[in-house]
Motif scaffolding. Structure first.
Motif, PDB file in Angstrom:
ATOM      1  N   PHE A 141       0.830  -1.209   0.000  1.00  0.00           N
ATOM      2  CA  PHE A 141       0.000   0.000   0.000  1.00  0.00           C
ATOM      3  C   PHE A 141       0.865   1.261   0.000  1.00  0.00           C
ATOM      4  CE2 PHE A 141      -3.550  -2.657   1.966  1.00  0.00           C
ATOM      5  CZ  PHE A 141      -4.317  -2.643   0.819  1.00  0.00           C
ATOM      6  N   ASN A 142       1.938   1.248   0.777  1.00  0.00           N
ATOM      7  CA  ASN A 142       2.835   2.407   0.791  1.00  0.00           C
ATOM      8  C   ASN A 142       3.498   2.609  -0.563  1.00  0.00           C
ATOM      9  OD1 ASN A 142       2.521   3.401   3.450  1.00  0.00           O
ATOM     10  ND2 ASN A 142       3.862   1.802   4.249  1.00  0.00           N
ATOM     11  N   ALA A 143       3.891   1.507  -1.227  1.00  0.00           N
ATOM     12  CA  ALA A 143       4.534   1.616  -2.536  1.00  0.00           C
ATOM     13  C   ALA A 143       3.575   2.158  -3.580  1.00  0.00           C
ATOM     14  CB  ALA A 143       5.076   0.245  -2.966  1.00  0.00           C
ATOM     15  N   PRO A 191      12.219   8.034  -9.362  1.00  0.00           N
ATOM     16  CA  PRO A 191      11.443   6.917  -9.901  1.00  0.00           C
ATOM     17  C   PRO A 191      11.106   5.921  -8.792  1.00  0.00           C
ATOM     18  CG  PRO A 191      13.387   7.370 -11.256  1.00  0.00           C
ATOM     19  CD  PRO A 191      13.533   8.185 -10.005  1.00  0.00           C
ATOM     20  N   SER A 192       9.896   5.406  -8.828  1.00  0.00           N
ATOM     21  CA  SER A 192       9.473   4.447  -7.806  1.00  0.00           C
ATOM     22  C   SER A 192       8.644   3.363  -8.468  1.00  0.00           C
ATOM     23  CB  SER A 192       8.669   5.130  -6.698  1.00  0.00           C
ATOM     24  OG  SER A 192       7.489   5.701  -7.212  1.00  0.00           O
ATOM     25  N   GLY A 193       8.920   2.128  -8.092  1.00  0.00           N
ATOM     26  CA  GLY A 193       8.142   1.005  -8.594  1.00  0.00           C
ATOM     27  C   GLY A 193       7.144   0.550  -7.548  1.00  0.00           C
ATOM     28  N   ASP A 200       1.825   9.204  -6.180  1.00  0.00           N
ATOM     29  CA  ASP A 200       2.140  10.582  -5.817  1.00  0.00           C
ATOM     30  C   ASP A 200       3.253  11.155  -6.687  1.00  0.00           C
ATOM     31  OD1 ASP A 200       0.229  10.557  -3.873  1.00  0.00           O
ATOM     32  OD2 ASP A 200       1.619  10.262  -2.193  1.00  0.00           O
ATOM     33  N   ALA A 201       4.107  10.280  -7.232  1.00  0.00           N
ATOM     34  CA  ALA A 201       5.221  10.744  -8.054  1.00  0.00           C
ATOM     35  C   ALA A 201       4.814  11.031  -9.493  1.00  0.00           C
ATOM     36  CB  ALA A 201       6.345   9.696  -8.048  1.00  0.00           C
ATOM     37  N   GLN A 202       3.617  10.586  -9.900  1.00  0.00           N
ATOM     38  CA  GLN A 202       3.190  10.798 -11.274  1.00  0.00           C
ATOM     39  C   GLN A 202       2.983  12.286 -11.543  1.00  0.00           C
ATOM     40  OE1 GLN A 202       3.214   7.970 -13.315  1.00  0.00           O
ATOM     41  NE2 GLN A 202       4.057   7.283 -11.365  1.00  0.00           N
TER      42      GLN A 202
END
Length: 311
Positions: A269-271, A286-288, A277-279
């Motif tokens: 859920f945190n990921a 970058p986050s996967g 939020d990074a979009q």
């Protein structure tokens, strides 16, 4: 002499600036090679004790450059096992549309009650390598709680409102990482059916609580620290005026919902929230999205749920 050197320095700077502008005016093209993608199965399944349906999303993967469709593979099946014992099984015929997408859906005869400990999900489809994932079924959440209607009142530019507050003492298990999802929900009756929506209670200053919109819940993580206090955790509902039902008869109940989750589900859920939020933010790293499946696509998560009727 110093003046002549300074003039030469600024002349050199101006030269590079002008030539740089010319380069940008002509355009800069960087070719980026997309890595080769090997299509694989993706599967996502989140189960809570007490559920009356077991929904499993299964699809194939495809690269951005591919024209292949992404959908539920024909003949897809799945099973969840505890050791060698089958506890849930989806067949190819268990297909329903969920939010306009084909998924595997089991209609359960009794509320879901999975055995404690590690459970393994295996997803199969003709022509594809199996997907596997493991999650741990935690025990039911243990807590003490108190509920105070009209705990305090506050005044603002719109008038005065009343706070109803529930206070929880949650168990921090020794030697285990405890990740809780907590929420207050109001029940509304529509044509003899009760629908639950999250109660509005404002922000909380408790640093142990972090709101996560991807699960519409407050997450509380003991970070695997034994002895960390999970006592005096408060959630509240704000309402206008003295009437706990706002003057509307369709608001019939208020309940506290507490989930004790497999720790990887909290991380998932945190990921998801960090990724979304990074979009659109050019400065975000970058986050996967966290996956615990053998193919690296999707997530298998389990939680034990306790719902407490407050009023």
């Amino acid at each position: 002499m110093a003046i002549r050197i300074l003039i030469r320095f600024w002349a050199l700077t101006l030269f590079f600036l002008l030539t740089g502008c010319e380069k940008w005016a002509d355009g800069v093209v960087n070719e980026i090679e997309f890595p080769d993608h090997e299509p694989a199965l993706a599967a996502s399944c989140i189960l809570n004790s007490g559920d009356m349906k077991a929904v499993l999303s299964v699809s194939n993967t495809a690269s951005l450059l591919s024209t292949d469709t992404v959908s539920l593979p024909e003949g897809a099946t799945a099973v969840i096992r505890s050791g060698n014992v089958t506890v849930l099984e989806w067949f190819a015929s268990d297909v329903q549309y969920v939010e306009e997408q084909k998924m595997l859906v089991l209609e359960l005869d009794a509320p879901l009650d999975l055995p404690l400990g590690p459970l393994e999900l295996t997803v199969s489809a003709p022509g594809w390598d199996d997907l596997t994932a493991t999650a741990v079924q935690p025990p039911g959440p243990q807590l003490d709680w108190t509920f105070e209607i009209g705990a305090d009142t506050m005044m603002d530019d719109w008038g005065f409102y009343v706070n109803d507050i529930v206070t929880m003492d949650l168990l921090n298990r020794e030697g285990e990482r405890d990740v809780y999802a907590v929420r207050l929900e109001e029940g509304y009756v529509v044509e003899q059916d009760t629908f639950w929506n999250q109660a509005w209670g404002g922000d909380f200053e408790d640093p142990r609580l972090a709101y996560n919109w991807s699960c519409s819940c407050w997450l509380l993580d003991d970070q695997n620290v034994d002895g960390q206090s999970l006592n005096d955790v408060q959630l509240g509902r704000q309402r206008w005026g003295e009437d706990p039902y706002y003057g509307y008869s369709e608001v019939v109940a208020l309940r506290l919902v507490v989930d004790l989750m497999d720790a990887s589900l909290g991380d998932f859920f945190n990921a998801v929230q960090t990724h979304e939020d990074a979009q659109g933010n050019p400065f975000a790293n970058p986050s996967g999205i966290l996956s615990n499946t053998s193919t690296g696509y999707g997530h298998f998560g389990i939680a034990s749920r306790k719902a407490i009727l407050l009023q």
